[in-house]
Enzyme design. Sequence first.
Site, PDB file in Angstrom:
ATOM      1  CE  LYS B  79      -3.985   1.913   2.552  1.00 21.14           C
ATOM      2  NZ  LYS B  79      -4.849   1.757   3.751  1.00 21.14           N
ATOM      3  CB  SER B 154      -8.128   3.550   2.588  1.00 21.70           C
ATOM      4  OG  SER B 154      -7.268   2.985   3.565  1.00 21.70           O
ATOM      5  CB  SER B 178      -8.395   0.909   5.683  1.00 17.81           C
ATOM      6  OG  SER B 178      -9.110   2.110   5.557  1.00 17.81           O
TER       7      SER B 178
END
Lengths: 493, 488
Positions: B79, B154, B178
């Site tokens: 990420k 996210s 997330s």
Amino acid sequence: MKYTTIIGLEVHVQLLTRTKLFSGCVNRFNPDAPNSQTDPVTLGLPGSLPVMNAEAFRLAVKVGMALNCEIARFTKWDRKQYYYPDLPKAYQISQYDLPLCSDGFLDITNAEGETRRIGIIRAHLEEDAGKNLHEGGSDSKVDLNRAGTPLVEIVSQPDLRSAAEAKQYLEELKLLLTYLAVSDCNMQEGSLRCDVNINLHVHTDDGHNIPTPIVEVKNLNSFRGVEMACEYETKRQIEDFQKTGQRLGDVPKQTRGWDLARGVSYPLRSKEEASDYRYFPDPDLAPVTVTGEWLDEVRETLGELPAARRDRLGDAWQLSQYDASVIITQGQDVADYYETVAQTCGDGKQAANWVTQDVLRELNERKLSIAQFPIPATVLGNLLNRVVAGEMTVKGAREVFTTLLELPADQVTDATVEQIITDKGLLLVTDTGEVDKAIDLVLADPKHEKAIADVRGGKQQAVGPLIGNVMKHLKGADPKAVRTRLLERIGGA
Amino acid sequence: MTIAGATTADLMAAVASGETTAVEVAQAFLDRIEAHDGSIDAFLHVSKENALAQAAEVDTKRRSGQPLGKLAGLPIAIKDNLCTKGEPTTCSSRMLEKFVSPYDATVIERLRAADAVLIGRTNLDEFAMGSSTENSAFKTTRNPWNVAHAPGGSSGGSAAAVAAGMAPLALGSDTGGSIRQPAGFCGVVGLKPTYGRVSRYGLVAFASSLDQIGPMANDVHGAALLLEAIAGGDPLDSTCLPEAVPSYTSTLEEPIAGLRIGVVRSHYGEGLDAEVNAALQRAIEQYEDMGATIVDVEMPHQQYSVATYYVIAPCEASSNLARYDGIHYGYRAPQFDDMIDLYARSRGEAFGAEVKRRIMLGTFALSAGYADQYYNKALKVRRLIRRDFDKAFEQCDVILTPIAPTPAFKIGEMADDPLAMYLSDIFTIGANLAGVPGISLPAGFSSSGLPIGMQLLAPALQEERLLRVARMFERATDWHTRRPQLST
């Protein structure tokens, strides 16, 4: 118009730790290589996290203890949020509602010789900011070497009553911090900085006290500056009060800067416009809890603090408070030197005279520290012992002292002292037979008849020239002893 | 064996047996990205050369008989809010568009030490603020099961990358769901560890007291393996827990005898999609069939969790994101009048709408006169929510809940309704507020073919239990073996 000056000081002290308050980055004054003492934490890079420096915490606890503060068993870290280019995270990690140290005091002696107890509201630990550099041109630069340096903020009660007291408080505080060895207190390098809060209580003829608005003078970086700013503000505020009649509460607290060159303060931003710091507990740091045992351990490392040592020297050697203060104020090394001299010669007062006058004068003139001083304390002590024992005059000892200062340090020994005394014939003749022989010669000399008669007739001052003549026949003698003997002999003749 | 889409266990076995090499594995995943990421947009940056070089090094080590790390040769997607030395770390924000990290996050160091192959950086909602990955400043990631739908967020890029077979493993971060919610939306496994189980050093902070890095994988074993590699104490993170890390993979296949599963009945009522509800009921029955006892537990303060979270998280975010000021690094407005204007323009121009919204919420809630009413009150409610979990776990070993009220929503469907988006976090937020671990795993599909996830929660530091309970379900079902059909 009668008034009292009310002063409180906020002092920021940088701690002498190897690394910064929240990272392993080296902590050192280094203005020549900007931004070289940085790491992700110091730079406030994305993802970096603070980790508390336990040594900084310990040193701050020592400061609090030495200031007679309550030490909190539980403390936490708070973020003080504001934007400024020297603050890379846009918040400063500080302590808001639970300071590490609170409710202490520091005793000072004012010019009248009275002890004044100055309250300490709080002392807490926080990180220093970097430095904005305005070197001309349209751009400013930022040096973050200083960012993250451990800082203790010490806030006094508004207990100081004059510019002189403010300076005395700072001197005593600096001495204390120096004794604790927690900071180098170098004001030029910014390791000790001071903000002044000052106002007046105007005493009206009808017996009322009217407080004037409080003014904060920021970033004073010398004791003299603090003193001057307090003096200046006192005058400015009384004039202002006479002109405007403004009292505390009529206008917001004003923040002023200090122009050292012009010797005047000038207005900075008003506190009312200052930002809301939006304090909240830093979620990146765990609260700190300490045990009573740990606090006891720290307390044992405090050592003898200046006030205690001052009292002890006074008691042990019958020194005046003034002499004791002069010695203590010079720092631990001078006090150690003094104590060795006093012990060796056996007379604290004699030792104090020499250390506070002859030694300190030489240190000042030669720009030496006591560690660099060429005459070891024991050598000076042994020399003074001769004076104390009546074997030499102070004048003779001073001659030896001066001679020693000219020698290479490794030659400054007790043996050298003996040699100089012998060479210069500085030892007093204490043999009464020798003295009497010399007196016989003088009394027998016809040209002294008148003087002798005068003395007999009660004209004591006539003995002076006779003493001088006796002394001429001796290699060295105590004039007092000669005088006494001479008077005996003349009177008894 | 088809490399892209294979599980970590299969890949490790194939490389160990010499059937293939780390370089071949890396190349296969890079090819897959090349072929399909044009339609998925999971990646912001593909580290092709570095990945192949790291893989070659693993092969060299293996050939010369040197010891190999736990993740030797396994490609992993990162990420893009995890600082990686020499690579862009953008957080999907214009603010950090050109930022190249000069240091490695602790998890990245641990991945390198474990001989993992860092294959690329995945898309996210800007600064991890969002539940759809639509808040990225750079691209919109699509759900591999249906590209009209969002992957969740996210960590949507990481979830989509694993679901699309573009990486067997990925790292995400989870502040309010997330990792778990996009894992659920994309039909993969995602685990949010106990707060403090994994070092946050180098994770670009959103809300420091809630953020946690965690593994994403296409099966429970992959998640266990990756967690094993990244978990454990770190002197650079004061909030990281020093407790020893168990070998999750070695106990994974052991079912838990006498398992008690907690269920909050109010979860399964109004507001929960019927197909999600049905899938969850089947999952509960599945556990009963395996001998588990179902226990009703109460979470009386859960109704306040969204409100609590959306005070605490923005407060911390407003502070954490203050450092992006245009002065030291990151975006600086090209034109400005003075210092204040420099701050205002740089931040105004570089932050997206959702980030600004949260900064403003947090700034307001921490302001003088409001902090007690909002921030301090939220902290009190947070303690009550934590106590709910403590009490619930006195009665059960794990709690089983939905991940989200619905399967993946359509891209753009919630974009104009931030409040609805916030409310959809209801099931995942509690674990962050309480600091307990949670795992999301595939539990079915909707009639339109979208994955349905379920969540298991355990007490703090009980990741081992969580993984074993998840694995019990996985062994009894085949949801995790399904792969989306990607168009080329």
